[in-house]
Design an enzyme around this catalytic site. Structure first.
Site, PDB file in Angstrom:
ATOM      1  N   ARG A  57       0.828  -1.216   0.000  1.00 36.22           N
ATOM      2  CA  ARG A  57       0.000   0.000   0.000  1.00 36.22           C
ATOM      3  C   ARG A  57       0.859   1.261   0.000  1.00 36.22           C
ATOM      4  O   ARG A  57       0.415   2.325  -0.435  1.00 36.22           O
ATOM      5  CB  ARG A  57      -0.934  -0.027   1.206  1.00 36.22           C
ATOM      6  N   TYR A 110     -13.407  24.114  -6.621  1.00 35.53           N
ATOM      7  CA  TYR A 110     -14.099  22.977  -7.263  1.00 35.53           C
ATOM      8  C   TYR A 110     -15.240  22.523  -6.337  1.00 35.53           C
ATOM      9  O   TYR A 110     -15.024  22.281  -5.140  1.00 35.53           O
ATOM     10  CB  TYR A 110     -13.051  21.882  -7.459  1.00 35.53           C
ATOM     11  N   ASP A 183      -4.830  23.985  -5.157  1.00 39.80           N
ATOM     12  CA  ASP A 183      -5.245  23.043  -6.194  1.00 39.80           C
ATOM     13  C   ASP A 183      -4.743  23.627  -7.511  1.00 39.80           C
ATOM     14  O   ASP A 183      -5.254  24.628  -8.010  1.00 39.80           O
ATOM     15  CB  ASP A 183      -6.774  22.892  -6.196  1.00 39.80           C
TER      16      ASP A 183
END
Ligand SMILES: Cc1ncc(COP(=O)(O)O)c(C=O)c1O
Length: 394
Positions: A57, A110, A183
């Site tokens: 992972r 967003y 972002d």
């Protein structure tokens, strides 16, 4: 019975432990795709050595190669991959926030990031506030209380493309001990480099331009400060996010051609933006690369170019006419997302009304993603679509 036992292990054992280990690896252009949850440690003493990768992972060869390449691109010390762009934004926020903190988020964020802030962060005791996209650094900080921990930027803003003065916001925030997260999906790590401009956490949806084929979800968050690199790693470990090696490989593949694709997207979009300003049905084009844009000076100072995403405002027409325009387009697909090789168009729906400071446009907004098709063909498709308004006016 032991003497009856064949000297060779039984089939079931040999299928799991064949003689050859199968680990001779030839060198290829792309990274090796290692699929694995279990990681075999060389010695017992390595099992609890947390400086090593001990479980799949954590990411294996393909994920590691991608993180390294992204760090190279953005000048980061380290970072993490996430299974989508949205999970990159939310996990990076969770990595640095705690109950009692305050976060100020740009109002043009967003919409799903906004939903996370309002519905989850707030539920976990983080105070969420919004600031207008063209607010100065001082105005933003003035909105925050004593527990202000993080300022979130997204620039240019989703749908309306206001370009924030990220360096000034980063400077002012740092002086007050406040972190900044951006972002940077529009800038794709290439057109704008948040960390080089003082932003603490650079996040992007690799789903868009890095992958470039509209068929992979992935996100990344990068940092320069070792403490933040550690916080991102801890966050990923605690939340359990993992990215598949094949998908990391796909993103790596996209990364190789990002500069040439993005240059073409950007040039074509700017050409179409200019052309749209001359169409009689269009009131305004929202693109920071246009000299008449109120964001042009900041964009020209900070950005190495533009991508393929921008919006325009139509002269007032009923919603049915907007839909008729969209339905008439044949080269532009009607779909969310962007960054792939294909052109797309959407109307804004009710997204602008969800903002705290909704912009006041005199007509409906259309967002375009300009793909890699021929520019003249795209203009012809748009022109054919715009012709629908003549019929609606009559
Ligand atoms: C600016 C921005 N950030 C993040 C995302 C989320 O990316 P993903 O779809 O990979 O979750 C999007 C998706 O459209 C986006 O436009």
């Amino acid at each position: 019975m032991a003497e009856d036992r064949p000297s060779r292990p039984a089939d079931a054992t040999r299928l799991i432990h064949p003689k050859g280990k199968g680990d001779a690896v030839c060198r290829t252009v792309g990274p090796v795709i290692q699929r694995g949850s279990t990681v075999l440690m060389p010695r017992a003493a390595d099992l609890y050595d947390h400086s090593q990768v001990t479980y799949g992972r954590q990411g294996l060869s393909a994920q590691g190669a991608l993180v390294e390449a992204l760090c190279e691109l953005e000048g980061a010390r380290g970072g993490e991959l996430y299974p989508s762009g949205l999970s990159a934004v939310t996990a990076a926020m969770l990595a640095v926030l705690k109950a009692g903190d305050e976060v100020l988020v740009v109002d043009t964020i967003y919409a799903p990031t906004r939903r996370f802030c309002d519905r989850m962060l707030a539920r976990y005791g983080v105070k969420v506030g919004y600031y207008p996209p063209r607010a100065s650094a001082e105005d933003i900080l003035a909105l925050g209380g004593p527990n202000l921990k993080l300022i979130v930027l997204e620039s240019p803003g989703s749908l309306t493309f206001e370009t924030q003065d990220a360096p000034a916001i980063a400077r002012a925030a740092k002086a007050r001990g406040v972190l900044t997260l951006m972002d940077n999906t529009w800038g794709a790590g290439l057109l704008f480099k948040p960390l080089a401009h003082g932003i603490d956490l650079s996040v992007q949806a690799l789903t868009k331009y890095v992958c470039g084929t509209s068929d992979v979800f992935m996100g990344a968050a990068l940092a320069s400060d070792p403490k933040l690199v550690r916080a991102l790693a801890d966050g990923v470990m605690h939340l359990g996010w993992a990215v598949a090696p094949d998908e990391a490989y796909q993103a790596m593949r996209g990364l190789r051609t990002l500069p040439v694709r993005l240059a073409r997207h950007g040039d074509s979009a700017l050409a179409i933006a200019h052309w749209l300003t001359q169409q009689p049905e269009v009131l305004e084009v929202l693109h920071p690369g246009l000299p008449e844009s109120p964001d042009h000076a900041v964009w020209a100072r900070d950005y190495a170019g533009a991508c393929g995403l921008f919006s325009f405002i139509l002269k007032p027409v009923p919603e049915a006419a907007v839909n008729a325009f969209l339905d008439r387009l044949t080269l532009f697909g009607l779909g969310f997302s962007w960054g792939g090789f294909e052109s797309l168009a959407i109307s804004s729906g009710d997204q602008l009304q969800q903002r705290q400071y909704p912009p006041k446009f005199a007509g409906p907004l259309i967002r375009l993603h300009i793909g890699l098709e021929d520019v003249d063909d795209l203009k012809a498709d748009l022109r054919n679509g715009l012709d629908v308004f003549d019929r609606h006016d009559r």
